[in-house]
Design a protein around this motif. Structure first.
Motif, PDB file in Angstrom:
ATOM      1  N   ARG A  69       0.826  -1.170   0.099  1.00 55.71           N
ATOM      2  CA  ARG A  69       0.178  -0.253   0.056  1.00 55.71           C
ATOM      3  C   ARG A  69       0.928   1.309   0.000  1.00 55.71           C
ATOM      4  O   ARG A  69       1.874   1.059   0.412  1.00 55.71           O
ATOM      5  CB  ARG A  69      -0.793   0.121   1.231  1.00 55.71           C
ATOM      6  N   LEU A  70       0.273   2.429  -0.139  1.00 60.01           N
ATOM      7  CA  LEU A  70       1.149   3.609  -0.296  1.00 60.01           C
ATOM      8  C   LEU A  70       1.025   4.229   0.825  1.00 60.01           C
ATOM      9  O   LEU A  70       0.160   4.132   1.730  1.00 60.01           O
ATOM     10  CB  LEU A  70       0.377   4.591  -1.442  1.00 60.01           C
ATOM     11  N   THR A  71       2.231   4.975   1.124  1.00 58.88           N
ATOM     12  CA  THR A  71       2.435   5.900   2.157  1.00 58.88           C
ATOM     13  C   THR A  71       1.650   7.102   2.056  1.00 58.88           C
ATOM     14  O   THR A  71       1.306   7.538   0.961  1.00 58.88           O
ATOM     15  CB  THR A  71       3.612   5.849   2.715  1.00 58.88           C
ATOM     16  N   ASP A  72       1.258   8.071   3.076  1.00 57.46           N
ATOM     17  CA  ASP A  72       0.957   9.123   2.866  1.00 57.46           C
ATOM     18  C   ASP A  72       1.799  10.231   2.268  1.00 57.46           C
ATOM     19  O   ASP A  72       1.596  11.056   1.173  1.00 57.46           O
ATOM     20  CB  ASP A  72       0.532  10.037   4.097  1.00 57.46           C
ATOM     21  N   LYS A  73       3.196  10.057   2.275  1.00 58.97           N
ATOM     22  CA  LYS A  73       4.357  10.534   1.666  1.00 58.97           C
ATOM     23  C   LYS A  73       4.115  10.459   0.037  1.00 58.97           C
ATOM     24  O   LYS A  73       4.231  11.318  -0.723  1.00 58.97           O
ATOM     25  CB  LYS A  73       5.712  10.105   2.153  1.00 58.97           C
ATOM     26  N   ALA A  74       3.934   9.124  -0.354  1.00 54.28           N
ATOM     27  CA  ALA A  74       3.631   8.622  -1.762  1.00 54.28           C
ATOM     28  C   ALA A  74       2.648   9.605  -2.413  1.00 54.28           C
ATOM     29  O   ALA A  74       2.717  10.183  -3.497  1.00 54.28           O
ATOM     30  CB  ALA A  74       3.670   7.279  -1.939  1.00 54.28           C
TER      31      ALA A  74
END
Length: 142
Positions: free
Chosen positions: A91-96
């Motif tokens: 899953r993506l991070t918030d940063k991504a």
């Protein structure tokens, strides 16, 4: 079309691909493959590593290598499925998400960066031709 004409056309595609993907990486800070992986995750949410591999048609070693780099940069999180230890969810991070959004906004505002110098209609025609080539190859194999 004879073999020489085919080789010239394919070589022209190869050179154009190299130039455009280099420009894409320079302008966005992402390799084209990693950008596509991140956008797939953004659109689909959390999914298995195998789903990404199948969607992007990347071999398992390459997908693992790309995800390791993205994980080290803080763009993705990988977690083993508790019920099936061999399956890995990504899953993506918030940063991504923030960087992808910023990258998209920047490119939308500055069309000078990545531009294929094609009209929308020409881009659609090119897409249709490439899909035709791809589908023909799949039909011949299968």
């Amino acid at each position: 079309m004879n073999l020489r004409d085919i080789s010239k056309l394919l070589y022209q595609i190869k050179l154009t691909n190299q130039e455009i993907t280099t420009l894409f990486e320079k302008e966005t800070g992402f390799s084209l493959t990693r950008y596509e992986m991140l956008m797939f995750l953004k659109e689909k949410g959390s999914c298995s590593q195998n789903q990404i591999q199948t969607e992007l048609k990347i071999d398992s070693a390459a997908i693992t290598r790309h995800l390791k780099i993205l994980e080290q940069k803080g763009y993705v999180l990988r977690e083993r499925n508790a019920e099936n230890n061999r399956e890995v969810f990504v899953r993506l991070t918030d940063k991504a998400i923030q960087e992808l959004d910023a990258c998209g906004k920047e490119q939308d505002q500055d069309r000078m960066g990545i531009s294929l110098s094609l009209s929308d209609e020409e881009a659609e025609q090119l897409s249709q031709l490439l899909n035709k080539l791809h589908l023909n190859r799949e039909q011949e194999r299968g």
